[in-house]
Each structure stands twice: as C-alpha cells, then as structure tokens.
Design a protein around this motif. Structure first.
Motif, PDB file in Angstrom:
ATOM      1  N   GLY A  21      90.142  -8.739 -14.365  1.00  0.00           N
ATOM      2  CA  GLY A  21      88.795  -8.859 -14.929  1.00  0.00           C
ATOM      3  C   GLY A  21      88.228 -10.252 -14.726  1.00  0.00           C
ATOM      4  N   GLY A  22      89.066 -11.268 -14.933  1.00  0.00           N
ATOM      5  CA  GLY A  22      88.628 -12.642 -14.741  1.00  0.00           C
ATOM      6  C   GLY A  22      88.294 -12.945 -13.290  1.00  0.00           C
ATOM      7  N   LEU A  23      89.054 -12.358 -12.365  1.00  0.00           N
ATOM      8  CA  LEU A  23      88.769 -12.568 -10.944  1.00  0.00           C
ATOM      9  C   LEU A  23      87.422 -11.956 -10.556  1.00  0.00           C
ATOM     10  N   ILE A  24      87.144 -10.773 -11.084  1.00  0.00           N
ATOM     11  CA  ILE A  24      85.867 -10.121 -10.783  1.00  0.00           C
ATOM     12  C   ILE A  24      84.707 -10.950 -11.362  1.00  0.00           C
ATOM     13  N   GLN A  25      84.870 -11.423 -12.599  1.00  0.00           N
ATOM     14  CA  GLN A  25      83.815 -12.233 -13.207  1.00  0.00           C
ATOM     15  C   GLN A  25      83.631 -13.552 -12.472  1.00  0.00           C
ATOM     16  N   LEU A  31      80.637  -6.771 -16.438  1.00  0.00           N
ATOM     17  CA  LEU A  31      81.234  -5.527 -16.923  1.00  0.00           C
ATOM     18  C   LEU A  31      82.400  -5.065 -16.043  1.00  0.00           C
ATOM     19  N   PRO A  32      83.406  -5.914 -15.885  1.00  0.00           N
ATOM     20  CA  PRO A  32      84.521  -5.531 -15.015  1.00  0.00           C
ATOM     21  C   PRO A  32      85.314  -4.361 -15.589  1.00  0.00           C
ATOM     22  N   THR A  33      85.728  -3.483 -14.710  1.00  0.00           N
ATOM     23  CA  THR A  33      86.567  -2.354 -15.087  1.00  0.00           C
ATOM     24  C   THR A  33      87.691  -2.276 -14.075  1.00  0.00           C
ATOM     25  N   ALA A  34      88.901  -2.110 -14.573  1.00  0.00           N
ATOM     26  CA  ALA A  34      90.057  -2.001 -13.676  1.00  0.00           C
ATOM     27  C   ALA A  34      90.902  -0.818 -14.108  1.00  0.00           C
ATOM     28  N   ASP A  35      91.467  -0.153 -13.135  1.00  0.00           N
ATOM     29  CA  ASP A  35      92.394   0.948 -13.380  1.00  0.00           C
ATOM     30  C   ASP A  35      93.485   0.831 -12.330  1.00  0.00           C
ATOM     31  N   SER A  36      94.619   1.441 -12.574  1.00  0.00           N
ATOM     32  CA  SER A  36      95.692   1.339 -11.593  1.00  0.00           C
ATOM     33  C   SER A  36      96.554   2.589 -11.590  1.00  0.00           C
ATOM     34  N   GLY A 103      82.782  -3.600 -10.629  1.00  0.00           N
ATOM     35  CA  GLY A 103      81.992  -4.628 -11.279  1.00  0.00           C
ATOM     36  C   GLY A 103      80.548  -4.499 -10.830  1.00  0.00           C
ATOM     37  N   TRP A 104      79.640  -5.016 -11.632  1.00  0.00           N
ATOM     38  CA  TRP A 104      78.215  -4.931 -11.306  1.00  0.00           C
ATOM     39  C   TRP A 104      77.641  -6.331 -11.254  1.00  0.00           C
ATOM     40  N   LYS A 105      76.702  -6.531 -10.342  1.00  0.00           N
ATOM     41  CA  LYS A 105      75.989  -7.798 -10.291  1.00  0.00           C
ATOM     42  C   LYS A 105      74.998  -7.849 -11.449  1.00  0.00           C
ATOM     43  N   PRO A 106      74.850  -9.000 -12.076  1.00  0.00           N
ATOM     44  CA  PRO A 106      73.911  -9.106 -13.205  1.00  0.00           C
ATOM     45  C   PRO A 106      72.491  -8.709 -12.807  1.00  0.00           C
ATOM     46  N   GLN A 111      72.833  -2.505 -18.707  1.00  0.00           N
ATOM     47  CA  GLN A 111      73.159  -2.178 -20.093  1.00  0.00           C
ATOM     48  C   GLN A 111      73.950  -3.314 -20.732  1.00  0.00           C
ATOM     49  N   GLU A 112      73.635  -3.607 -21.965  1.00  0.00           N
ATOM     50  CA  GLU A 112      74.352  -4.618 -22.729  1.00  0.00           C
ATOM     51  C   GLU A 112      75.318  -3.914 -23.673  1.00  0.00           C
ATOM     52  N   PRO A 113      76.479  -4.481 -23.894  1.00  0.00           N
ATOM     53  CA  PRO A 113      77.420  -3.841 -24.825  1.00  0.00           C
ATOM     54  C   PRO A 113      76.893  -3.892 -26.260  1.00  0.00           C
ATOM     55  N   ASP A 114      77.207  -2.845 -27.028  1.00  0.00           N
ATOM     56  CA  ASP A 114      76.840  -2.834 -28.442  1.00  0.00           C
ATOM     57  C   ASP A 114      77.667  -3.867 -29.184  1.00  0.00           C
ATOM     58  N   GLU A 115      77.171  -4.264 -30.346  1.00  0.00           N
ATOM     59  CA  GLU A 115      77.878  -5.229 -31.169  1.00  0.00           C
ATOM     60  C   GLU A 115      79.202  -4.622 -31.618  1.00  0.00           C
ATOM     61  N   ARG A 116      80.240  -5.418 -31.622  1.00  0.00           N
ATOM     62  CA  ARG A 116      81.565  -4.951 -32.021  1.00  0.00           C
ATOM     63  C   ARG A 116      81.510  -4.382 -33.439  1.00  0.00           C
ATOM     64  N   GLY A 117      82.101  -3.198 -33.595  1.00  0.00           N
ATOM     65  CA  GLY A 117      82.148  -2.554 -34.898  1.00  0.00           C
ATOM     66  C   GLY A 117      80.926  -1.707 -35.213  1.00  0.00           C
TER      67      GLY A 117
END
Length: 139
Positions: A21-25, A31-36, A103-106, A111-117
C-alpha cells in the motif's frame, strides 16, 4: 556460492504484503488495494520452470548481478532442485506468491472514505448473512 567463490543475488528483492500500500501511495496513487494468491505449479524440470519465470518477467532485476552463469551451474542447480523439490510423480513443485494491486490517481470526483465508526451495520453481521445466503452452495 561454491562455484563462484561468493554469494550474489539471484533474484529480485521480495516485498511484504504490508509494504505494498505504501509503495502504491509513494507512486502517487490513492485508495490502494492489494490482494494475493499462493499458486503451486508443477514442472517436468527446472529448465521449463526457468523458461516460464523468464516469460513472467521474473528474472533478476537488480543492478548488482552476474552477467553470465555457466551451463555447469545450471545443470548442478537442476540436479539439486530435482532432488529436493519433486513430488510423488517426479514433477517439480514451485509456489508463486501472486500479488494484485489496484490504485487510483487523485481526482476531485474520487470517492472519499466515510469517517471511521460511521457505519450503520457491523461487518460481522454482514459476513454472517453472506455465509448463509444464496451465494453459499451448502445452504
């Protein structure tokens, strides 16, 4: 090591799933997403496996490497690999850790993430419902 009198890198550096995720950012994506997946493939010999590795682009990409490896070294490696990693059908098993990255370019429309909780449904409830729903063939 025993043939050339020292140790040298023989493959590209590994990366941990947690670092992806850090490498993508760092490359400018949001909004990095990784699966394996772990995939086990069986080969008749090491040379076929090496041909497939080269076709996948999995050769040594480091700058500090030998430019030449003798056929004697390859034959010795094939013999050792055959002895250590063959299955009951005398095929070589190789396990590949395949990592999928998204990953998506800004962009202002992103879409922005909702507030935690702020969620209205617990994840555990949703997972329980999915486990008992029409997508589960044992239901």
């Amino acid at each position: 090591q025993e043939r050339y009198g020292g140790v040298a890198p023989h493959l590209s550096p590994f990366v941990r799933d947690s670092e992806i995720g850090g490498l993508i950012q760092a490359a400018g994506f949001n909004l990095p997403t990784a699966d394996s997946d772990l995939l086990t493939v069986r080969y008749p010999d090491m040379f076929t496996m090496m041909e497939h590795l080269r076709g996948m682009g999995e050769t040594n990409a480091t700058h500090i490497r030998r430019n030449y490896t003798s056929m004697e070294t390859f034959i010795a490696a094939a013999s050792t690999y055959q002895e250590l990693y063959t299955d009951e059908e005398d095929l070589l098993e190789a396990t590949f850790h395949v990592i999928y990255l998204i990953g998506w370019k800004p962009h202002s429309s992103q879409q922005e993430p909702d507030e935690r909780g702020s969620g209205s449904t617990r994840l555990s409830t949703t997972l329980e419902e999915l486990a008992q729903g029409p997508l589960n063939p044992s239901s």
